[in-house]
Design a protein around this motif. Structure first.
Motif, PDB file in Angstrom:
ATOM      1  N   ALA A  59       0.836  -1.210   0.000  1.00  0.00           N
ATOM      2  CA  ALA A  59       0.000   0.000   0.000  1.00  0.00           C
ATOM      3  C   ALA A  59       0.872   1.262   0.000  1.00  0.00           C
ATOM      4  CB  ALA A  59      -0.938  -0.008   1.201  1.00  0.00           C
ATOM      5  N   GLU A  60       1.918   1.262   0.830  1.00  0.00           N
ATOM      6  CA  GLU A  60       2.800   2.437   0.899  1.00  0.00           C
ATOM      7  C   GLU A  60       3.553   2.647  -0.408  1.00  0.00           C
ATOM      8  OE1 GLU A  60       5.290   2.004   4.350  1.00  0.00           O
ATOM      9  OE2 GLU A  60       3.581   2.115   5.716  1.00  0.00           O
ATOM     10  N   ALA A  61       3.834   1.559  -1.136  1.00  0.00           N
ATOM     11  CA  ALA A  61       4.552   1.658  -2.408  1.00  0.00           C
ATOM     12  C   ALA A  61       3.600   1.891  -3.583  1.00  0.00           C
ATOM     13  CB  ALA A  61       5.368   0.382  -2.632  1.00  0.00           C
ATOM     14  N   GLY A  62       2.294   1.959  -3.300  1.00  0.00           N
ATOM     15  CA  GLY A  62       1.325   2.215  -4.357  1.00  0.00           C
ATOM     16  C   GLY A  62       0.925   0.977  -5.148  1.00  0.00           C
ATOM     17  N   ARG A  63       1.316  -0.187  -4.648  1.00  0.00           N
ATOM     18  CA  ARG A  63       0.964  -1.436  -5.332  1.00  0.00           C
ATOM     19  C   ARG A  63      -0.381  -1.930  -4.803  1.00  0.00           C
ATOM     20  NH1 ARG A  63       6.538  -2.299  -3.992  1.00  0.00           N
ATOM     21  NH2 ARG A  63       5.833  -3.490  -2.200  1.00  0.00           N
ATOM     22  N   MET A  64      -1.440  -1.280  -5.271  1.00  0.00           N
ATOM     23  CA  MET A  64      -2.779  -1.671  -4.843  1.00  0.00           C
ATOM     24  C   MET A  64      -3.766  -1.328  -5.934  1.00  0.00           C
ATOM     25  SD  MET A  64      -3.290   1.152  -1.911  1.00  0.00           S
ATOM     26  CE  MET A  64      -3.075   2.873  -2.237  1.00  0.00           C
ATOM     27  N   ARG A  65      -4.971  -1.890  -5.803  1.00  0.00           N
ATOM     28  CA  ARG A  65      -6.039  -1.648  -6.764  1.00  0.00           C
ATOM     29  C   ARG A  65      -7.215  -1.021  -6.035  1.00  0.00           C
ATOM     30  NH1 ARG A  65      -5.568  -7.562  -9.352  1.00  0.00           N
ATOM     31  NH2 ARG A  65      -3.775  -7.144 -10.657  1.00  0.00           N
TER      32      ARG A  65
END
Length: 85
Positions: A59-65
């Motif tokens: 989530a912190e690295a932006g790897r989410m949908r």
């Protein structure tokens, strides 16, 4: 290394009943089983903690949908299973 434990009256009575029932052969056997169960629980919690940490890192690295995308995909998958039944 020997371990001794003061279980308190209620737990001590419970252990005595387990041994008296024949389910366990000794107080030590009851305590070993209890410690094994705690080990298993701690191992499961460690796996869960690691999964949560990975999720937070993602989530912190932006790897989410977006949740709407995830829910739409799940609903389509469930609908496909329902149609096959």
């Amino acid at each position: 290394m020997a371990v001794s434990a003061d279980l308190g009256e209620a737990l001590e009575n419970f252990v005595i009943k387990l041994v008296a029932s024949g389910r366990y052969h000794s107080k030590s056997e009851v305590l070993r089983e209890g410690v094994r169960l705690i080990q298993e629980r701690e191992a499961r919690l460690a796996v869960l903690d690691a999964a949560i940490a990975r999720g937070l890192d993602d989530a912190e690295a932006g790897r989410m949908r977006p949740s709407s995308e995830v829910f739409d995909r799940l609903e389509a998958k469930l609908a496909g299973k329902a149609n096959r039944s």
